[in-house]
Design an enzyme around this catalytic site. Structure first.
Site, PDB file in Angstrom:
ATOM      1  N   ASP A  20      13.665   2.276  -6.450  1.00 25.91           N
ATOM      2  CA  ASP A  20      14.172   2.959  -5.258  1.00 25.91           C
ATOM      3  C   ASP A  20      15.296   3.899  -5.662  1.00 25.91           C
ATOM      4  O   ASP A  20      16.398   3.458  -5.995  1.00 25.91           O
ATOM      5  CB  ASP A  20      14.650   1.905  -4.251  1.00 25.91           C
ATOM      6  CG  ASP A  20      15.416   2.491  -3.072  1.00 25.91           C
ATOM      7  OD1 ASP A  20      15.251   3.699  -2.797  1.00 25.91           O
ATOM      8  OD2 ASP A  20      16.170   1.730  -2.429  1.00 25.91           O
ATOM      9  N   ASP A  24      17.157   3.479   0.167  1.00 32.17           N
ATOM     10  CA  ASP A  24      16.710   3.058   1.500  1.00 32.17           C
ATOM     11  C   ASP A  24      15.955   1.730   1.473  1.00 32.17           C
ATOM     12  O   ASP A  24      15.443   1.283   2.505  1.00 32.17           O
ATOM     13  CB  ASP A  24      15.842   4.142   2.152  1.00 32.17           C
ATOM     14  CG  ASP A  24      14.535   4.393   1.414  1.00 32.17           C
ATOM     15  OD1 ASP A  24      14.320   3.789   0.335  1.00 32.17           O
ATOM     16  OD2 ASP A  24      13.721   5.212   1.912  1.00 32.17           O
ATOM     17  N   ASP A  28      10.134   4.752  -4.432  1.00 31.39           N
ATOM     18  CA  ASP A  28       9.732   6.128  -4.165  1.00 31.39           C
ATOM     19  C   ASP A  28       9.327   6.815  -5.466  1.00 31.39           C
ATOM     20  O   ASP A  28       9.453   6.261  -6.560  1.00 31.39           O
ATOM     21  CB  ASP A  28      10.856   6.890  -3.463  1.00 31.39           C
ATOM     22  CG  ASP A  28      12.224   6.630  -4.086  1.00 31.39           C
ATOM     23  OD1 ASP A  28      12.326   6.673  -5.327  1.00 31.39           O
ATOM     24  OD2 ASP A  28      13.185   6.372  -3.340  1.00 31.39           O
ATOM     25  N   ASP A 196     -10.422   3.350  -3.804  1.00 29.29           N
ATOM     26  CA  ASP A 196     -10.226   2.156  -2.994  1.00 29.29           C
ATOM     27  C   ASP A 196     -11.514   1.804  -2.255  1.00 29.29           C
ATOM     28  O   ASP A 196     -12.203   2.689  -1.730  1.00 29.29           O
ATOM     29  CB  ASP A 196      -9.103   2.415  -1.990  1.00 29.29           C
ATOM     30  CG  ASP A 196      -8.751   1.204  -1.166  1.00 29.29           C
ATOM     31  OD1 ASP A 196      -8.343   0.194  -1.750  1.00 29.29           O
ATOM     32  OD2 ASP A 196      -8.894   1.264   0.072  1.00 29.29           O
ATOM     33  N   GLU A 250     -12.676   0.404  -7.406  1.00 26.06           N
ATOM     34  CA  GLU A 250     -12.360  -0.931  -6.908  1.00 26.06           C
ATOM     35  C   GLU A 250     -13.569  -1.390  -6.099  1.00 26.06           C
ATOM     36  O   GLU A 250     -13.737  -1.019  -4.938  1.00 26.06           O
ATOM     37  CB  GLU A 250     -11.117  -0.925  -6.018  1.00 26.06           C
ATOM     38  CG  GLU A 250     -10.727  -2.334  -5.582  1.00 26.06           C
ATOM     39  CD  GLU A 250     -10.228  -2.447  -4.153  1.00 26.06           C
ATOM     40  OE1 GLU A 250      -9.543  -3.448  -3.860  1.00 26.06           O
ATOM     41  OE2 GLU A 250     -10.525  -1.578  -3.317  1.00 26.06           O
TER      42      GLU A 250
END
Length: 533
Positions: A20, A24, A28, A196, A250
């Site tokens: 991070d 926050d 990220d 995915d 996947e």
């Protein structure tokens, strides 16, 4: 395919939980960029980033509202471009997640469908009800019906959460749109894609009832033959780049021979090996999974893609512990031990050391096998599943849709510890609060602690990744071994032995690396060695 991918070790970054940068509490892209030196030092070849696209986060970013935009939670397109450039400068390749089975219900297309724009509903799977009820008996992977009824009486399909309506891949607009999405990211320099729910895009004609609607892997809406036409089209697109880009599927299938169909020479390049990931901890179970995988992939000219953990499975150091598993994924394969509801018992907690021993051993086995391997962030630290997250912190739709009966996947997604003696352990600036709470016991598992400990799990992974480069192209064959021991060679100069028996076993050669340096082939230990002549 790119030669690099056939034997690559790819590190999976679950972006929300890696690093991070802005404080926050959420990982990220700038945080990932700031830790690229760590990945280069560990010795991986590439990084796979979970979705960072604009999303309402109903399913951790796998509900995409805009496939070409970075969610402000994760940064900007400029941050992504800088990450890719930084990775390439360190010799690392970048794979991004593509989510083609469904969109978010906030996607512009679905909003048009709700608004009654002519033809908009054809991009999704809408059906009338049957006999005053659901269109069919299909069940969501996350629990409950796979259909949601709108106020106008129409029903739409969602194989996952209601916020994730399934796309209709019979509509040419859907196919054209994903060609464009792929080009958007490939043109920005990414080296490949992870697909995915690769086995879910095509639904059977007529949407017939399932004969076994609750069993993952046997549902009629998965692994339809029509998906392969889509991936042949994608392969042509990927091959149009110089160098060609790669793709990994996947496809959560029990039959590895069916999985192999996704990596035929004119389709995708890799497919995650769930047969191996789900194999029982036994001499027979692991050997048969390895044999099946090598045979099935060899039949289509491919190599297996070994994986022992990811963001959808209980952490390997917990999953392999000798005690009963708590409730987890709603679609856990029926061959796995039946999960028990609730948190760990005292007896189970006492077996945490067993789980870590097995996880370290299985890591050496997976990294010694021919083909590519994926490492889930934190597995190189031996992180356990976090099972006592407070209900107020849990976000997984599996938890919500089961009414708390199933723990879901949040426990394997807790932000990883980098340094320090208390949360946030360097995940973000001091004083920041990670989006999922980190255990107080993780201070001893931090990257900073483990990098200076030659016996740590991090040091084991780093040493294995260095040694692996010397034998990745060598042939595989099984070696004779005592009962309870699996042993195989990679060429003439490297072998791996895994002791699944109750007693220590001899090592017929010079030790190169062991998951237990003190007792190189004790029970639940793996060792790499140079075989004696």
């Amino acid at each position: 395919m790119g030669d690099w991918a056939r034997s690559a070790v790819v590190y999976q970054v679950y972006v929300r939980s890696f690093a991070d940068a802005d404080g926050d509490g959420v990982g990220d892209l700038a945080g990932v960029r700031g830790r690229l030196d760590y990945l280069a030092e560990l010795g991986v070849d590439a990084v796979w980033l979970t979705p960072f696209y604009a999303s309402p986060m109903a399913d951790g970013g796998y509900d995409v509202a805009d496939y070409r935009a970075v969610d402000p939670m994760f940064g900007t397109l400029g941050d992504m471009d800088a990450l890719v450039a930084g990775a390439h400068a360190r010799g690392l390749r970048v794979i991004v997640d593509v989510v083609p089975n469904h969109t978010s219900d906030r996607h512009a297309w679905f909003q048009e469908a709700l608004a009654g724009v002519p033809g908009a509903r054809d991009r999704y799977i809408f059906r009338p009800g049957r006999d005053g009820g659901l269109p069919n008996n299909w069940r969501s992977v996350f629990g409950g019906p796979a259909w949601t009824r709108l106020d106008d009486g129409g029903w739409y399909l969602h194989l996952f959460a209601p916020e994730q309506p399934d796309l209709n891949w019979d509509d040419p607009r859907v196919r054209d749109e994903f060609d464009s999405v792929l080009r958007f990211w490939l043109d920005r320099g990414v080296d490949g894609i992870r697909v995915d729910v690769a086995h879910g895009l095509v639904k059977p004609p007529g949407l017939p009832d399932a004969t076994d609607p609750g069993s993952s892997g046997r549902r009629p809406y998965f692994d339809q033959d029509g998906v392969h036409e889509i991936y042949r089209r994608w392969r042509r697109l990927l091959d149009g780049y110089d160098p060609p880009r790669v793709a990994v599927a996947e496809a959560r299938l029990r039959d590895v021979a069916r999985t192999a169909l996704y990596v035929r020479p004119d389709e995708l390049h890799q497919a995650f090996n769930f047969d191996f990931l789900w194999a029982p901890w036994s001499e027979t179970g692991l050997r048969e999974a390895i044999d099946r995988s090598l045979a099935a992939m060899g039949a289509v000219g491919a190599l297996p893609t070994w994986v022992i953990g990811n963001h959808d499975e209980a952490r390997v150091a917990t999953r392999l512990a000798a005690g009963p598993l708590p409730a987890g994924m709603a679609d856990r394969p029926v061959e796995s031990p039946t999960p028990e509801r609730g948190l760990l018992s005292a007896a189970y907690a006492a077996d945490a050391a067993v789980g870590l021993r097995r996880a370290r051993a299985l890591a050496l086995v997976s990294l010694a096998l021919p083909g590519s391997a994926y490492v889930y962030q934190g597995d190189e630290l031996g992180l356990p599943e976090v099972l006592d997250l407070p209900p107020s912190a849990r976000e997984d739709p599996i938890w919500r849709r089961s009414g708390g009966a199933l723990l879901g996947r949040d426990g394997c997604r807790v932000p990883i510890p980098w340094s320090g003696d208390a949360p946030p352990y360097g995940f973000g600036p001091d004083g920041s609060r990670p989006w999922l709470p980190q255990p107080a016991s993780w201070a001893s598992l931090s990257v900073a602690r483990q990098r200076t400990d030659p016996t740590s799990t991090w040091s084991l992974y780093a040493a294995a990744l260095r040694l692996r480069k010397s034998f990745v192209d060598e042939p595989f064959h099984w070696l004779p071994a005592p009962p309870g021991v699996l042993a195989f060679a990679r060429g003439a100069n490297m072998a791996c032995a895994l002791n699944l028996g109750p007693d220590p076993a001899p090592i017929p050669g010079a030790i190169a690396l062991s998951s237990d340096p003190g007792e190189p082939l004790a029970p639940e230990t793996a060792t790499w060695y140079t075989p004696s002549p």
